[in-house]
Design a protein around this motif. Structure first.
Motif, PDB file in Angstrom:
ATOM      1  N   LYS A   1       0.838  -1.200   0.000  1.00  0.00           N
ATOM      2  CA  LYS A   1       0.000   0.000   0.000  1.00  0.00           C
ATOM      3  C   LYS A   1       0.874   1.251   0.000  1.00  0.00           C
TER       4      LYS A   1
ATOM      5  N   ALA B   1       0.674   3.849   1.812  1.00  0.00           N
ATOM      6  CA  ALA B   1       1.006   4.256   3.184  1.00  0.00           C
ATOM      7  C   ALA B   1       2.137   3.402   3.739  1.00  0.00           C
TER       8      ALA B   1
ATOM      9  N   THR C   1      -2.075  10.024   2.249  1.00  0.00           N
ATOM     10  CA  THR C   1      -2.765   8.846   1.705  1.00  0.00           C
ATOM     11  C   THR C   1      -4.189   8.728   2.219  1.00  0.00           C
TER      12      THR C   1
ATOM     13  N   ASP D   1      -4.982   7.065   4.722  1.00  0.00           N
ATOM     14  CA  ASP D   1      -5.108   5.767   5.377  1.00  0.00           C
ATOM     15  C   ASP D   1      -5.605   5.966   6.811  1.00  0.00           C
TER      16      ASP D   1
END
Length: 560
Positions: free
Chosen positions: A105, A107, A136, A138
């Motif tokens: 990902k 992040a 991001t 996240d």
């Protein structure tokens, strides 16, 4: 093995002709031997074995090779973590690149690259990656941001990055994140930043946690009245938040208002933590009415609630003198309850108080077996054994128990102290002195040990000059401690300074009606010819502690 090797390596002079019936399936099987550096499972096992042996470099090397063979992003992630742990920039770079290929990902990649940059001191790159991390979106991005800065090796660098990135304009609409950044700022020495973020969080969110943070800050600044008001607002905003009520109650205790703390905890929803804190407050105040009320309150709850609070109920029953009930409650504590060890310990203590020493020591022996692979609990189990034997005046057995504890954790000063006391009571003075001296080597100037060693020397009329120096040091540190005053008075008696011995021991006895102090004062009075007063005092000591060893010893000495 040599014979078997010969069969394998020496071909027959005339190879047999293959026939349909003579060829066995295994004769046609060719087993491919995978080189260790190409065997993924072997590399993963090697990495895990190295981790178990705390060989981080070996684990990192194994996982670095494994990630080249594996398509599992978890392997690449582990390789990255290990490379960062051993500060191997090259290996970390390769592992991150592989992880990116396998679908990490954004992040996760930004986090790893930020940590790499921090590790090599590249503040500009660290800022770029941390900016990318929080951008991001996240859900865990800001929590990870905080973890990265906490783990950084340069607090000043981390503080700079915190102030540049975690600004009011960028922080999410979540008071927890704001307060986490404020707390991080405090820990990194950025107090102005922490104050700014905390105040901004309070102005923006007005919830219980932000008021509690502001109250904590006020308390740190010495403004106790403001702290109390802010915590009161916190609880007012979130009256069902048991954690906030406990925090406010803790503040009230620190401010000396135990009654208000008890009232606060008695209101609202209850859980094992609030019940335990209420128990602690009532026990400290020796408030039997509050103890009884709490016991009855929990007993009125459902069976599930009672079971969940079985350990607290056992403690309450003990305080109320309901020993059999206490044993029943401790037995009801589940095996998965984190207080199961303590429940067994308390059961042993109650049985000892009932005179059932064999049963008590049997429970402790079971603990020693059950927790044989858990050093912390095993150490405590041996210590409990020692304490039970000490209370039963089986001093050699107590010394043996503490000795077993010291085999679990050599040089543990608490266990050395316990064994030293046991040796002293058993008359093994040289062994006691050796243990106390060992503690002072490990903890120079320790007050408890200085006093214990000084008293032991004085009580045995040896090295009185050293005893005086040790007890004087303890007196300087704790001028109002009756136990230290007792040691000083007893030393003065041994030195023949009866006036000072009597005045010091009288003062200590007035402060604390301790059996040992009373016995020492009685002996001084007897020596001064005041026999009736001495006998009266010994009778008072007998009412306090009829089994006191010093009392028995002194009565034998003074008996006509």
């Amino acid at each position: 093995m040599a014979a078997l090797a010969g069969c394998v390596t020496a071909p027959p002079a005339e190879p047999p002709k293959a026939t349909r019936t003579g060829v066995q399936p295994l004769d046609r099987l060719n087993v491919a031997i995978v080189p260790p550096e190409r065997d993924l499972q072997a590399l993963l096992m090697a990495g895990d074995f190295a981790l178990a042996a705390t060989d981080l470099k070996g684990a990192s090397d194994a996982y670095a090779k494994a990630t080249l063979l594996s398509d599992d992003p978890k392997v690449a992630a582990r390789a990255t973590e290990l490379a960062l742990a051993v500060h191997d920039q090259a290996a970390a770079g390769k592992a991150v690149a592989r992880w990116a290929t396998l679908g990490a990902k954004p992040a996760e990649l930004a986090s790893a690259r930020a940590r790499m940059a921090l590790d090599r001191g590249d503040t500009a790159e660290a800022q770029r990656q941390l900016d990318a991390l929080v951008a991001t979106g996240d859900p865990d991005a800001w929590r990870e941001f905080g973890r990265i800065l906490v783990s950084g090796r340069d607090a000043a660098q981390a503080g700079v990055l915190l102030e540049r990135i975690a600004t009011p304009q960028r922080l999410p609409n979540d008071s927890t994140a704001w307060l986490a950044m404020a707390e991080l700022g405090e820990n990194l020495g950025r107090h102005d930043y922490a104050k700014t973020i905390g105040e901004a969080a309070l102005a923006r969110f007005h919830n219980g946690t932000t008021y509690a943070w502001a109250g904590q800050q006020a308390f740190r600044a010495g403004d106790k009245a403001a702290a109390r008001k802010l915590f009161a607002k916190a609880v007012e905003r979130e009256p069902t938040n048991a954690r906030l009520r406990m925090a406010y109650a803790t503040l009230l205790v620190q401010l000396g208002d135990r009654k208000a703390a008890t009232r606060l905890l008695s209101t609202g929803a209850q859980n094992p933590d609030t019940y335990a804190m209420r128990l602690s407050l009532a026990a400290r105040a020796n408030d039997k009415a509050a103890i009884r009320k709490l016991y009855d309150d929990i007993r009125r709850q459902s069976d599930d609630v009672q079971t969940e609070n079985a350990f607290t109920l056992g403690q309450l029953a003990e305080l109320l003198g309901k020993q059999e009930d206490a044993l029943d409650w401790y037995a009801a504590v589940g095996d998965d309850d984190p207080r199961i060890f303590d429940a067994s310990v308390r059961s042993a203590v109650v049985l000892h108080m009932q005179g059932k020493d064999d049963d008590a020591h049997e429970i402790v022996a079971e603990l020693q077996t059950t927790y044989a692979e858990r050093p912390e609990q095993l150490l405590k189990a041996f210590a409990v054994d020692g304490e039970l034997y000490m209370d039963a005046r089986r001093f050699d057995a107590a010394a043996d128990a503490y000795g077993k504890a010291l085999r679990v954790k050599p040089d543990d000063t608490d266990m050395l102290y316990g064994r030293g006391l046991a040796y002293a009571e058993a008359g093994r003075v040289d062994d006691a002195v050796a243990d106390f001296r060992k503690i002072l080597e490990l903890k120079p100037g320790d007050i408890e040990t200085s006093n214990a060693l000084g008293y032991t020397l004085a009580d045995n009329d040896r090295d009185l000059g050293e005893a005086q120096n040790l007890i004087q040091a303890a007196r300087a540190a704790r001028p109002d401690d009756p136990s230290v005053a007792d040691s000083w008075g007893w030393l003065k008696f041994r030195q023949g300074e009866l006036d000072q011995a009597e005045s010091t021991l009288r003062s200590a006895w007035a402060q604390r009606k301790d059996a040992d102090i009373g016995v020492h004062l009685a002996e001084v009075l007897w020596t001064r010819g005041r026999h009736d007063e001495a006998r009266k005092l010994l009778n008072e000591v007998r009412r306090i502690d009829p089994k006191n060893a010093a009392l028995e010893k002194t009565e034998r000495k003074l008996r006509p």
